[in-house]
Design a protein around this motif. Structure first.
Motif, short mmCIF file in Angstrom:
data_model
loop_
_atom_site.label_atom_id
_atom_site.label_comp_id
_atom_site.label_asym_id
_atom_site.label_seq_id
_atom_site.Cartn_x
_atom_site.Cartn_y
_atom_site.Cartn_z
N TYR A 13 -13.30 6.56 -1.16
CA TYR A 13 -13.55 5.29 -0.46
C TYR A 13 -12.44 4.67 -0.71
CZ TYR A 13 -15.13 0.53 0.15
OH TYR A 13 -15.44 -1.05 0.08
N THR A 14 -11.14 4.53 -0.54
CA THR A 14 -9.77 4.21 -0.48
C THR A 14 -9.41 3.13 -0.02
OG1 THR A 14 -8.86 6.30 -0.36
CG2 THR A 14 -8.94 5.49 -2.48
N PRO A 15 -9.95 1.98 0.94
CA PRO A 15 -9.94 1.59 2.04
C PRO A 15 -8.28 0.25 1.58
CG PRO A 15 -11.48 0.46 1.43
CD PRO A 15 -11.98 1.83 0.48
N ALA A 16 -7.29 -0.14 2.56
CA ALA A 16 -6.79 -0.82 2.63
C ALA A 16 -6.54 -1.20 3.25
CB ALA A 16 -5.08 0.31 1.84
N ARG A 17 -5.96 -2.61 3.09
CA ARG A 17 -6.02 -3.30 4.71
C ARG A 17 -4.69 -4.59 4.44
NH1 ARG A 17 -8.31 -8.89 5.31
NH2 ARG A 17 -9.75 -8.85 4.12
N GLU A 18 -3.79 -5.06 5.49
CA GLU A 18 -2.91 -6.31 5.24
C GLU A 18 -2.87 -7.11 6.22
OE1 GLU A 18 0.96 -5.85 3.01
OE2 GLU A 18 1.65 -5.63 5.53
N VAL A 19 -2.78 -8.18 5.64
CA VAL A 19 -2.61 -9.72 6.99
C VAL A 19 -1.66 -10.03 6.64
CG1 VAL A 19 -3.96 -11.36 8.51
CG2 VAL A 19 -4.85 -9.34 7.33
N ALA A 54 0.86 -13.31 3.24
CA ALA A 54 0.56 -11.96 3.12
C ALA A 54 -0.92 -12.50 2.24
CB ALA A 54 0.83 -11.24 2.96
N GLU A 55 -1.91 -11.11 2.75
CA GLU A 55 -2.88 -10.85 1.86
C GLU A 55 -3.43 -9.20 2.12
OE1 GLU A 55 -7.65 -11.54 3.35
OE2 GLU A 55 -8.39 -11.52 1.33
N THR A 56 -3.25 -8.90 1.22
CA THR A 56 -3.62 -7.33 1.27
C THR A 56 -4.54 -7.26 -0.09
OG1 THR A 56 -1.04 -7.19 0.42
CG2 THR A 56 -2.48 -5.41 0.04
N GLU A 57 -5.63 -6.09 0.79
CA GLU A 57 -6.71 -5.19 -0.81
C GLU A 57 -6.54 -4.13 -0.16
OE1 GLU A 57 -9.67 -9.17 0.30
OE2 GLU A 57 -10.41 -6.74 1.39
N GLU A 58 -6.76 -3.71 -1.42
CA GLU A 58 -6.77 -2.25 -1.39
C GLU A 58 -7.41 -1.61 -2.35
OE1 GLU A 58 -3.31 0.17 -1.89
OE2 GLU A 58 -2.56 -1.29 -2.91
N VAL A 59 -8.39 -0.29 -2.33
CA VAL A 59 -9.32 0.31 -3.58
C VAL A 59 -8.26 1.29 -3.86
CG1 VAL A 59 -11.02 1.36 -4.13
CG2 VAL A 59 -11.60 -0.49 -2.22
N VAL A 60 -7.88 1.62 -5.14
CA VAL A 60 -7.24 2.85 -5.02
C VAL A 60 -7.42 3.79 -6.82
CG1 VAL A 60 -4.69 3.17 -6.75
CG2 VAL A 60 -4.65 1.19 -5.39
N LEU A 61 -7.50 4.63 -6.43
CA LEU A 61 -8.28 5.87 -7.60
C LEU A 61 -7.49 6.23 -8.64
CD1 LEU A 61 -10.03 8.39 -4.98
CD2 LEU A 61 -11.45 6.45 -6.10
N HIS A 102 0.56 -0.99 0.06
CA HIS A 102 -0.12 0.26 -0.36
C HIS A 102 0.69 1.58 -0.07
CE1 HIS A 102 -3.08 2.83 1.01
NE2 HIS A 102 -2.57 3.05 2.19
N THR A 103 2.13 1.44 0.58
CA THR A 103 2.94 2.38 0.35
C THR A 103 2.95 3.29 -0.31
OG1 THR A 103 4.27 0.80 2.28
CG2 THR A 103 5.71 3.24 1.39
N PRO A 104 2.68 3.24 -2.11
CA PRO A 104 2.95 3.47 -3.35
C PRO A 104 1.75 4.60 -3.35
CG PRO A 104 2.85 1.76 -4.08
CD PRO A 104 3.75 1.24 -3.00
N ASN A 105 0.64 4.03 -2.49
CA ASN A 105 -0.72 4.47 -2.20
C ASN A 105 -1.06 5.35 -1.39
OD1 ASN A 105 -1.04 3.01 -5.59
ND2 ASN A 105 -1.58 1.30 -3.85
N ILE A 106 -0.05 5.29 -0.77
CA ILE A 106 -0.44 6.15 0.62
C ILE A 106 -1.63 8.21 0.55
CG2 ILE A 106 0.00 7.62 2.69
CD1 ILE A 106 2.01 4.76 3.03
N GLN A 107 -2.10 8.18 0.34
CA GLN A 107 -2.85 9.35 0.64
C GLN A 107 -2.79 10.83 1.24
OE1 GLN A 107 -4.71 9.81 -2.75
NE2 GLN A 107 -3.87 7.73 -2.89
#
Lengths: 514, 185
Positions: free
Chosen positions: A346-352, A371-378, A307-312
């Motif tokens: 609406y740009t949630p991100a989560r990682e386990v 790992a499982e990563t989920e995110e919404v990117v605009l 998610h780091t490159p998509n941090i808003q």
């Protein structure tokens, strides 16, 4: 709030003169313990790339030299960047051809005091209010040209920085500022009873370029941080800064923003728990590098797809909890969960993430991770949903006293859906897989092969193979020869990300510390 | 020589010519590096002072008064560092009573500095770990990557520099440390 260029330069010159006066007043150079010590430290890094597809090459040489004599020091960095063509092969992102002195500073340091003039770096607290640093992994080189002074008086400490920087030329990712700026930043620290450490910080930025004459721009940041250690059982830290600027993301107008960060770490015998929280609002500021509150991965696919490159930076809040459990002398388990969201989008991100590290023998080690990563990117107004599931591991096998084999495996399945166009019914699904093998002979040599393949419909290639031979020559030289085809992609380090171009050809790196 | 041959009209294409120049550079580098390695060079270690994770102050010149010092730069995100540090800790356990000091400096910047202590505790690191988020200790040593280790003789001279880690490196390191230990009277 005026920001006339000559006035800014005068301010900084006055600050420098003040620093020289302070240095003279406290008697730098009169420290008998250090007066006779002299040392020179020189390091040279030469890199040459030949791209067989583009038929172009580039040679970059960076020479760092630091001369110290007693309390005084002089540092220089010479850079030689010689591309053979028009910037098509430039892995270090140095841009146009350049030769000569790139960084220089002069400084003096004695018990409790230090002053430095020239190219300087500094960070207040965890970097929310002010942070200028260099990270070679992602070719991030934003030095400030000016002055840095630090002093300690008993329980109090002061840090002052003043200088100019043209971030439009030095920062890889597009910054909020489009003009050179002058910055003055101050931090006051206090060591209080009960292990409390308090800091108050401010950073004042004014436009210093041609555009500033017509439209003076400013950026003001102020805040503080407080940390404490509770008898070896826990460490607590909190930092909060507010921002008032008339300049944000081009011409979007005034901005009142803030940034908050808090962490609590608990040491519970065999279990260590780290928790972090962040809150960013209208806070895309160049002289700032706040903690990401996202796990930084060393494995390639997890680092590339995180998610780091998509941090808003203008709208994001979230948290991370990580537990490190020492099961026994041979086994360690890491579990991590992070989540973030925006207030106004609406740009949630989560990682386990989970990792098990097991020493099979005294020198053989196995690490497995998932790992499982989920995110919404605009992207262009569309909400693109990504889900990535990654498995991998490393096996370190000593073959005898000198030879060892390190095997790495990583596979990542990605499901990509465009929610706006209802393409979620037909998701794009693909898998990336990477295998690496490194044969080492201590203490001088290693040979590594990395292969990667994908069935992604977005890629023009589907197979990459890279070999690298690393030789330690004597105790101060390191030679690296590489060749093949590299995929490229997103690379993140310390919260800074860079898009690495694909590369096909040869690479030589020669590192010397004299 | 190759450049001369090209100038005299040999029909070598630009692609081969660039590749040949690349090889020529490689040859020059190898020659220079071996020549320099044979010479050997000695420099004085820049002095430093810092607090470890438990708040204890360490200073290079104080440690050197007891014997050789191994100064290691590592980071929480560095995989070979995690392989190297337990091995060097074994050497430190073996020789610390004979004056050998092993001090590590965490190269993590301000953003990730909070991760150092829990990681060090979970890994069972007993040696001193100094935080250096602004690289005030690392920069005078021109540290380029992690792990990098400097073995410093009691007279303050840097005896060897090791960049990177290969399993088994500790054997050569142990031999160097033993040579530098104070002689028992």
């Amino acid at each position: 709030m005026s920001a006339h260029p000559s006035r800014n330069r005068r301010r900084i010159l006055n600050t420098l003169a003040g620093a020289a006066g302070v240095a003279a007043a406290v008697g730098l150079g009169n420290d008998p313990a250090r007066a006779e010590e002299a040392s020179i430290q020189i390091a040279n890094q030469l890199e040459a790339y030949y791209d067989s597809e583009l038929e172009e090459s580039v040679m970059d040489d960076r020479l760092d030299a630091t001369l110290s004599y007693g309390p005084y020091s002089l540092g220089t960095v010479f850079l030689s960047h010689s591309p053979s063509g028009p910037l098509r092969v430039d892995p270090n992102d140095f841009g146009e051809k350049r030769q000569g002195l790139w960084r220089r500073w002069i400084g003096a340091e004695t018990e409790g005091w230090s002053v430095k003039a020239g190219h300087v770096y500094s960070t207040f607290g965890r970097g929310l209010g002010f942070s200028v640093f260099e990270d070679q992994v992602v070719d991030f080189y934003p030095a400030l040209d000016g002055f840095l002074g630090e002093a300690e008086f008993g329980i109090a400490s002061i840090k002052a920085v003043a200088g100019t920087a043209d971030y439009t030329q030095t920062v890889v990712s597009a910054p909020a500022y489009v003009d050179p700026f002058a910055v003055r930043a101050f931090e006051v620290g206090l060591k209080l009873p009960r292990n409390l450490a308090l800091g108050l910080e401010t950073a004042l930025t004014d436009g210093n370029g041609e555009a500033a004459e017509e439209n003076p721009v400013y950026d003001r940041i102020a805040g503080g941080h407080l940390g404490t250690s509770l008898g070896g059982r826990a460490d607590l830290y909190g930092e909060y800064v507010v921002r008032d600027a008339n300049y944000r993301d081009g011409d979007e107008g005034p901005a009142q923003g803030h940034a908050g960060y808090a962490s609590a770490t608990f040491y519970l015998g065999r279990v260590q728990v780290l928790s972090e929280f962040k809150d960013l609002l209208r806070y895309d500021v160049p002289f700032v590098n706040a903690p990401t509150v996202v796990r930084q991965h060393t494995s390639t696919l997890l680092n590339r797809g995180g998610h780091t490159p998509n941090i808003q930076k203008n709208d994001e809040r979230g948290g991370l909890v990580e537990a490190l459990v020492t099961v026994n002398e041979a086994t360690r388990v890491v579990g991590s969960f992070s989540r973030s969201e925006a207030r106004h989008a609406y740009t949630p991100a989560r990682e386990v993430y989970g990792e098990i590290e097991r020493w099979l023998t005294e020198r053989a080690e196995l690490i497995v991770r998932a790992a499982e990563t989920e995110e919404v990117v605009l992207e262009g107004g569309d909400e693109i949903f990504f889900e990535r599931i990654t498995y991998g591991g490393n096996l370190l096998l000593p073959l005898d006293e000198s030879y060892s084999l390190d095997l790495g495996f990583e596979t990542q399945g990605t499901q990509e859906q465009n929610r706006a166009t209802r393409d979620f019914r037909k998701p794009v699904e693909f898998r990336d897989t990477l295998i690496s093998a490194t044969l080492s002979r201590a203490p001088n040599m290693s040979f590594a092969v990395t292969t990667e393949w994908t069935d992604s419909p977005k890629e023009t290639d589907d197979f990459w193979l890279w070999g690298e031979w690393n030789l330690r020559v004597g105790s101060r030289h390191q030679l690296l020869l590489g060749g093949g085809k590299l995929r490229g992609g997103q690379l993140c380090s310390g919260g800074v990300c860079k898009l690495v171009d694909p590369f096909e050809g040869g690479r030589i790196e020669f590192l010397t510390t004299f | 020589m190759l450049e001369l041959a090209i100038d005299r009209g040999f029909s070598i294409g630009p692609r081969l010519r660039r590749a040949a120049s690349f090889c020529a550079l490689l040859g020059a580098l190898l020659t220079a590096s071996f020549a320099h390695a044979a010479e050997g060079s000695i420099t004085t270690a820049p002095d430093w002072k810092g607090e470890d994770l438990d708040g204890k102050t360490h200073e290079l010149k104080t440690l050197l008064a007891k014997g050789p010092v191994l100064l290691n730069f590592w980071a929480t995100w560095c995989k070979p560092c995690m392989q190297e540090l337990p091995e060097v800790q074994k050497l430190w356990d073996k020789y610390k009573d004979q004056g050998f000091s092993f001090v590590t400096v965490a190269y993590d910047d301000a953003k990730s500095v909070g991760k150092v202590k829990p990681l060090a505790k979970s890994k069972g690191f007993r040696f001193p770990v100094i935080l250096d988020p602004e690289h005030k200790i690392a920069n005078p040593y021109s540290v380029r990557n992690c792990p990098t280790s400097f073995l410093i003789a009691p007279d303050g001279k840097i005896v060897s520099i090791a960049q990177g880690y290969r399993p088994g490196d500790e054997k050569a390191l142990e031999e160097e440390i033993v040579k530098l230990l104070p002689k028992k009277s």
